[in-house]
Design an enzyme around this catalytic site. Structure first.
Site, PDB file in Angstrom:
ATOM      1  CE1 TYR A 156       5.392  -1.381  -7.420  1.00 53.36           C
ATOM      2  CE2 TYR A 156       6.458  -2.217  -9.383  1.00 53.36           C
ATOM      3  CZ  TYR A 156       5.912  -1.172  -8.885  1.00 53.36           C
ATOM      4  OH  TYR A 156       5.449  -0.163  -9.278  1.00 53.36           O
ATOM      5  N   GLY A 197       8.524  -6.940   1.351  1.00 58.69           N
ATOM      6  CA  GLY A 197       8.252  -7.001   0.027  1.00 58.69           C
ATOM      7  C   GLY A 197       9.425  -6.975  -0.884  1.00 58.69           C
ATOM      8  CB  CYS A 198      11.618  -8.533  -3.096  1.00 57.83           C
ATOM      9  SG  CYS A 198      10.788 -10.139  -3.270  1.00 57.83           S
ATOM     10  CD  GLN A 199       9.737  -6.108  -9.560  1.00 57.92           C
ATOM     11  OE1 GLN A 199      10.102  -5.244  -8.965  1.00 57.92           O
ATOM     12  NE2 GLN A 199       8.698  -6.281 -10.356  1.00 57.92           N
TER      13      GLN A 199
END
Length: 132
Positions: free
Chosen positions: A113, A84-86
């Site tokens: 996120y 996962g990232c932003q």
């Protein structure tokens, strides 16, 4: 005719609901945001790990040249991972790199996120930010 090495890898993206279920059933969560982003708040799950895929520099974001080495120091290629990232963009690139390197069970968390927070799932934030 063996054309496998030249075929692009297929990134499988799951939504945050599926990602949450996978994480609670044994997948590890790898957050590939910058350390600064991670410190502001991150997905609240056991054993969350932050290995940045990119760094912020005065010239803009640059890829972490040691990303693969750092991931391999913590995970085996057979480990089930959710990346996962932003917002779900960097995690696609990170997932692609991991699959290309031979990782077998790597999934991208769509929406990142931001989507996790929008769905009201648990987050971990520094003490001074609680209540804002």
């Amino acid at each position: 005719m063996d054309s496998k090495p030249s075929l692009p890898v297929e990134v499988i993206t799951v939504d945050v609901h599926a990602a949450k279920e996978l994480i609670h059933s044994g997948h590890r969560y790898l957050d590939v945001r910058t350390a600064e982003e991670f410190k502001k708040g991150h997905v609240h799950v056991e054993n969350t790990l932050n290995i940045p895929y990119m760094f912020n520099t005065p010239q803009g974001r640059v890829k972490n040249p040691e990303f693969m080495e750092q991931v391999l120091s913590v995970f085996k290629k057979e480990d089930p991972l959710v990346i996962g990232c932003q917002s779900g963009v960097r995690s696609v690139y990170a997932t692609t790199d991991l699959l290309t390197a031979g990782f077998k069970h790597v999934l991208n968390m769509g929406g990142g996120y931001a989507a996790w927070v929008e769905n009201g799932f648990g987050v971990t934030k520094p003490e001074e930010q609680i209540g804002l």
